[in-house]
Design an enzyme around this catalytic site. Sequence first.
Site, short mmCIF file in Angstrom:
data_model
loop_
_atom_site.label_atom_id
_atom_site.label_comp_id
_atom_site.label_asym_id
_atom_site.label_seq_id
_atom_site.Cartn_x
_atom_site.Cartn_y
_atom_site.Cartn_z
N GLU A 441 0.83 -1.23 0.00
CA GLU A 441 0.00 0.00 0.00
C GLU A 441 0.85 1.26 0.00
O GLU A 441 0.55 2.22 0.71
CB GLU A 441 -0.96 0.02 1.20
CG GLU A 441 -1.85 -1.19 1.33
CD GLU A 441 -2.69 -1.44 0.09
OE1 GLU A 441 -2.87 -0.52 -0.72
OE2 GLU A 441 -3.14 -2.59 -0.07
N GLY A 442 1.88 1.26 -0.79
CA GLY A 442 2.81 2.39 -0.81
C GLY A 442 3.89 2.14 0.23
O GLY A 442 3.60 2.17 1.43
#
Lengths: 620, 250
Positions: A441-442
Amino acid sequence: MTTVPSPRDLDFLLYEVLDTAALAARPRHGEYSREAFDAVIDTARQLAADHLAPHQKANDEHEPHVVDGKVVTIPEVARAFRAVADAGFIAATHDAELGGMQLPHTIATAALLHLDAANVATASYALLTTGAANLIAAHGSDDQKARFLAPMLAGRFTGTMALSEPDAGSSLADLRTRATPMDDGTFRITGTKMWISGGENEIAENIVHLVLARIDGAPPGVRGISLFVVPKRLVDDRGAVGATNGVVLGGLIHKMGWRGTTSTVLNFGEQGPCTGYLVGRAHHGLACMFHMMNEARIGVGRAGAAMGYAAYRYSLEYARTRRQGRLPGEKDPTRPQVPIIEHPDVRRMLLQQKSVVEAAVHLTMLCARLVDDLETAADESVRREAGLLLEVLTPVAKSWPGEACQEAISNAMQILGGYGFAREYPIEQLYRDNRLNPIHEGTNGIQALDLLGRKVRQDDGAALTLLLARMGATVAAAREAVGGGTAGTSTNGGGTSLGAAHTLGTLADALEAAVARLAATTGALGEASATLPPARALANASVYLELASRTIVAWLWLQQATVAARALVAGTTGDDAEFYRGKLQAARYWFGWELPRTEAQAALLTRLDSTVYEMQVAWF
Amino acid sequence: MKIAVCIKRVPDMDVRFKIAASGTAVDEAGLKYDMSDFDGYAAEAALQVNEKGGGGEVTALCLGPDAVQETLRKALSMGIDKAVHLKCDAVPFDGWAIAQALAAQLGGGGYDLILFGRMSIDSSNQSVGPMVAELLGLPCVTAASRLDVSGGTGKAQRELEGASETVEFPLPAVVSIDEGVARPRYPSLKGIMAAKKKPLEVKPAQLGAVTVTVTTMELPPERNAGRIIGEGPDMVPELVRLLQTEAKVL
């Protein structure tokens, strides 16, 4: 089995720190009461104990595998997914008219912490479905809601987010999956996606992929990306699930941890046509997807917090019962051995864990509380401020819990010694499972760039200014709680009410200094960014993220400590008093042992240290 | 078909208990409470029998102080239709006193089936269900691990040591439920919200005279930690000596 999080700690955060009971007064949640909130959390506790925890290990040992082109998961996974859906957790926060329960996000988060802690890999199928459902609810058409959202909320379909590709992970602007318009308004999707969690499974009737792709002729970069609903099987107008839709499993990825959740390579349109339905406006897909991604980022922090908390509770119980050795100074070998918690170095490792995991849960719950304010506060200024705070807190809420809990779980492992390293005990799995959190997620590096390059700068730094003001208010509240200053001379922490007051006053002074340090460092970096190339100005962003994270955690601890000190000064006794003293001591630990590291970090950042930036590729 | 299920609110057993200053009860400070485990099975059995029969009504009863209403709400959130709180300051240890209060409420209620958990997990007396049956003059089956009802007759399976037996009985009847029926269902979010609107009637408990009381309560003695005296056959004489002289079991 030990309950995670501890019921007393969760009650403390919900009702003594975050004033969650007040949410029941809002029209959207008017049917609820504190008793109903507690009943929801009790159900989550039972689900975690009965349906998730028992196969946590089996789901790791017998990870999903492919047989005749189909993914096989152990049967407990589908049963648990069904139980979570039947209990109503996939639809919990959704509108009643969609079949949801309009539960506040704060309570949903408290509930989900239990599922994450018990078995994150199995819980993920439900959590991914909720995330995808939220996106369709926010941006989908009425037809898409009827066809896909309703069955997802009922747990008949699962959901995924399909962003990454083999050559486009952190750099989504470079993704290559294509969408070709058809005469009937649908699109033909072609391309390959990778790392898609839950991308193939047999635990429900259908899978709804939310796919980022470029419409033919779209502009380059992020402004040419659109979002599509791509079902594994087509769904007709009456909701019947029909033929397959050209989404083919390219393979499963074999991971270090989080093994029970399939991670897939998916080929779209390679074997037969693959139909996609545009969500929202063409070329605005990334903005839509960020709706889901911000929520997913807070969810990553929640998972890290839950796993760290689980390891802490396990190692705490172990340290209380495992007897080894005698205290230094005890020369008599016939004396009984002491529980290892008697050894100060073991208490150090427990205190480090406590200070991290309880703050990580607080940070997660605070973000959920802010999402509630953003969506349902009556006052427009409260909603606006909640939105600002979420902007600046999200990169920290995503990155810090997973990062700090990795060290915490390492300490849990150390307390168990060889047993911690052995697969017969649960710590090593938590260590492996949590290691994903700084990556997905990043990555945490992306979060650092997001925080320093964007979030603290946008709108003339409005979000950070507000956050610093909130921290100042916490300092003032702490001083007010102890009667206006640093009272007394006791140095025994929270042992007495006088000690509690003294501790609180000292912590308030330290947070004030830390806030000034964060503000000054941000200012210095802001000035430098006006003259330096962006890559140079952002080179040390990860250090800035850590400085900000440690300061924010100190802020959370001062909030908890203030509530605890007030209760002790008011004469609380018994187990509650011990609980509050523990809170004060954990706060003391954070301020004394962890926060001071920000001094060195601020110095490095302020002098614009160029060691990393100037390191040449050829020198490695 | 009308079914009553009698439930008890008990402390969560997953804690380290302390004895209260009175020396006759556990210290209630900091304890969490929930429905007694076997009563959860009884509630589940009641719901299943009702669902199979269709169109009936299940009532949950609980005796105790106001706090028991939380346990009744949980029963309602599982799907039980209505609740009756038989109010008293404290739950006596004496099952006979409790049984009289329950029988006073249940008698004349027209119930076809009255269910209990096999025993409460705090006092473990296993007495109240059979006593209520006696007071109401009803047949009683204890520790049923399966329960089926059709046409005025009940059939219950009971687990024995290495075997099981099936008994038949006419309705109305009192049955106490053991593990073995399906696990108690979870209160779903929908169930929790629906429970808030279901009827919960509060009545004074007509307890019988209390004749059995707890005089002392004590925790089991702390066990000493195990001791490894060494390894291999050479250590056997020392082990035997310790078993004779210290443990005094040989």
